[in-house]
Design a protein around this motif. Structure first.
Motif, PDB file in Angstrom:
ATOM      1  N   GLN A 271     -16.357  38.848  19.137  1.00 35.21           N
ATOM      2  CA  GLN A 271     -15.643  38.980  17.869  1.00 35.21           C
ATOM      3  C   GLN A 271     -16.428  38.341  16.443  1.00 35.21           C
ATOM      4  N   THR A 272     -17.336  37.517  16.668  1.00 45.18           N
ATOM      5  CA  THR A 272     -17.823  36.958  15.483  1.00 45.18           C
ATOM      6  C   THR A 272     -19.284  36.666  15.579  1.00 45.18           C
ATOM      7  N   VAL A 273     -20.225  36.491  14.278  1.00 41.75           N
ATOM      8  CA  VAL A 273     -21.503  36.424  14.498  1.00 41.75           C
ATOM      9  C   VAL A 273     -21.858  35.105  15.230  1.00 41.75           C
ATOM     10  N   GLU A 274     -20.991  34.060  15.297  1.00 42.23           N
ATOM     11  CA  GLU A 274     -21.358  32.912  16.135  1.00 42.23           C
ATOM     12  C   GLU A 274     -21.373  33.189  17.664  1.00 42.23           C
ATOM     13  N   GLN A 275     -20.388  34.187  18.142  1.00 40.28           N
ATOM     14  CA  GLN A 275     -20.785  34.312  19.705  1.00 40.28           C
ATOM     15  C   GLN A 275     -21.851  35.010  19.713  1.00 40.28           C
ATOM     16  N   ALA A 276     -22.337  36.272  18.748  1.00 42.39           N
ATOM     17  CA  ALA A 276     -23.767  36.933  18.921  1.00 42.39           C
ATOM     18  C   ALA A 276     -24.964  35.971  18.756  1.00 42.39           C
ATOM     19  N   ALA A 277     -24.816  34.887  18.074  1.00 40.87           N
ATOM     20  CA  ALA A 277     -26.010  34.035  17.739  1.00 40.87           C
ATOM     21  C   ALA A 277     -26.184  33.307  19.057  1.00 40.87           C
ATOM     22  N   ALA A 278     -24.987  32.958  19.935  1.00 39.85           N
ATOM     23  CA  ALA A 278     -25.235  31.837  21.028  1.00 39.85           C
ATOM     24  C   ALA A 278     -25.831  32.697  22.135  1.00 39.85           C
ATOM     25  N   ALA A 279     -26.104  33.675  22.019  1.00 37.83           N
ATOM     26  CA  ALA A 279     -27.323  34.487  23.091  1.00 37.83           C
ATOM     27  C   ALA A 279     -28.456  33.857  22.950  1.00 37.83           C
ATOM     28  N   LEU A 280     -28.860  33.204  21.915  1.00 34.90           N
ATOM     29  CA  LEU A 280     -30.252  32.783  21.606  1.00 34.90           C
ATOM     30  C   LEU A 280     -30.480  31.266  22.117  1.00 34.90           C
ATOM     31  N   ASN A 355     -13.240  42.595  10.341  1.00 35.30           N
ATOM     32  CA  ASN A 355     -14.335  41.925  10.757  1.00 35.30           C
ATOM     33  C   ASN A 355     -15.706  42.333  10.897  1.00 35.30           C
ATOM     34  N   PRO A 356     -16.577  41.780  10.334  1.00 40.23           N
ATOM     35  CA  PRO A 356     -17.873  42.171  10.541  1.00 40.23           C
ATOM     36  C   PRO A 356     -18.451  42.681  11.548  1.00 40.23           C
ATOM     37  N   VAL A 357     -18.505  42.147  12.557  1.00 41.83           N
ATOM     38  CA  VAL A 357     -18.767  42.593  13.871  1.00 41.83           C
ATOM     39  C   VAL A 357     -18.130  43.917  14.187  1.00 41.83           C
TER      40      VAL A 357
END
Length: 422
Positions: A271-280, A355-357
């Motif tokens: 739902q957020t870019v933070e969650q997407a970034a967590a993959a790294l 929401n951006p995502v």
């Protein structure tokens, strides 16, 4: 040491020789693509890895047709429609393309703002979106796009970190190979929506317009008198294939990374870019947000000029305006006016509060719905001897082109059916 230096020089020289295909392929992995692939990997694990294998020949075939149209005719898709087809076909194409491109611009701007907010939380995302829009406009108006793209494509290297992550985590490589070579298709609304989004963000209509126009501009900048021969066609195909291959490798590993890092830990909806970034995080740790943000911002700077430029070229070719990102503002005011207007609308879309995502995902789905119509147009032009002379499609181009249409149209119809009847 000397060997490493020579290898680096060869790689750098090779990158410099690549043309519109690399830029097109790189811009295909824009914030919309990154968000889509991240969501698919988190939600379905490895189940969609096979799409990277399938979409490569399809997208390469369509982009090659568009590049060949630009190379042979020295005109973009819109100009060829205006000169050789009824006016209604031109307007149908514009009507189908305009909403998706505008939504994509708005979603990319929002994604860039949200990514920058990860690094500097005290500054609101919307403030970053305005700043980035201003910088993009200034860069487009002041500098030739090819020069800007030549610098910004290096930002895309940050996306290659996704390739490294799986090797630093416990990955079931047997499951990866199985999911890559054996398609797993689930008859569910969520899965079909994801499939349409993947197809839409990899085989995006705005890239068709851009590829044809850039090839045409390259020829015009060389005097427009070059005779298109087999050597030029072969070189163009190599350029297109390289760009599309790079795009699909990044796509594959984003899905793989999120499928191995997020999905097993219960993060199945980003739902957020933070969650997407967590993959790294497995490889980057606290630097994950920095790497992710640089990748999103870099690809946004690369893709938004392509998005707004493709839209502007469409209108300029339709109405016969002077055009070209290599022209100064005062030489092509209406052309740049469309770019400015599209970016302003894109920024204003952020006020809606999407929401951006989710906005990035919706843009991909909209492309998936509109692409089949544009593919039909590309197929007809590339088979028209009046337009293309002897450089019409060969057998394999037509087979792959029609297969692309059938796959995308079938996925879009399935999505609409499940949306209204499930």
């Amino acid at each position: 040491m000397k060997r490493s230096k020579k290898l680096l020089q060869k790689v750098t020289a090779g990158l410099k020789t690549l043309g519109p295909g690399l830029v097109t392929g790189s811009s295909d992995d824009d914030p919309s693509g990154i968000a889509t692939y991240s969501q698919v990997g988190a939600q379905f694990g490895f189940a969609a890895l096979w799409t990277a294998l399938v979409t490569f020949p399809l997208m390469a075939a369509i982009q090659e047709m568009c590049a060949r149209i630009g190379l042979v005719t020295t005109k973009g898709l819109t100009s060829n429609l205006r000169n050789h087809y009824p006016k209604w076909t031109l307007w149908v194409m514009i009507i189908f393309s305009f909403p998706a491109i505008i939504l994509n611009i708005g979603a990319d701007i929002a994604g860039m703002g949200a990514a920058a907010n990860l690094i500097v939380p005290k500054v609101p995302s919307f403030a970053f979106s305005i700043i980035f829009t201003g910088l993009i406009l200034a860069a487009i108006i002041i500098f030739p796009y090819q020069k800007v793209a030549g610098i910004l494509k290096w930002f895309c290297i940050t996306l290659l970190v996704y390739i490294a992550v799986p090797f630093f985590t416990a990955v079931d490589w047997k499951a990866v190979l199985k999911s890559t070579f054996i398609p797993q298709i689930t008859w569910s609304k969520d899965y079909i929506n994801a499939l349409v989004a993947i197809l839409g963000t990899t085989i995006s209509p705005y890239l068709f317009f851009w590829q044809a126009t850039m090839e045409a501009e390259d020829i015009r900048q060389q005097g427009g008198t070059l005779v298109v021969d087999k050597r030029m066609i072969t070189k163009m195909r190599g350029d297109v294939d390289s760009g599309m291959l790079f795009s699909n490798i990044v796509m594959f590993f984003i899905i793989l990374t999120c499928g191995s890092v997020l999905h097993p830990h219960g993060v199945k909806s980003i739902q957020t870019v933070e969650q997407a970034a967590a993959a790294l995080r497995p490889i980057a740790g606290d630097m994950a947000y920095w790497l992710f943000s640089i990748g999103i911002i870099g690809t946004g700077f690369l893709a938004i000029p392509v998005l707004s430029g493709s839209l502007s070229y469409m209108f300029a070719e339709t109405f016969g305006w002077k055009q070209g990102l290599d022209k100064k503002f005062f030489q092509a005011k209406p052309f740049y006016g469309v770019i400015i207007l599209s970016l302003v609308i894109g920024v204003l879309l952020n006020l809606v509060g999407v929401n951006p995502v989710q906005g990035l995902l919706y843009a991909a789905i909209l492309y998936g719905l509109t692409a089949p119509v544009i593919i039909l147009v590309v197929l007809h032009i590339s088979n028209n001897r009046v337009v293309m002379g002897n450089e019409v499609n060969g057998r394999w181009s037509n087979i792959l082109g029609w297969l692309t249409f059938v796959v995308m149209a079938s996925a879009a119809i399935a999505m609409l059916y499940l949306e209204f009847y499930s």
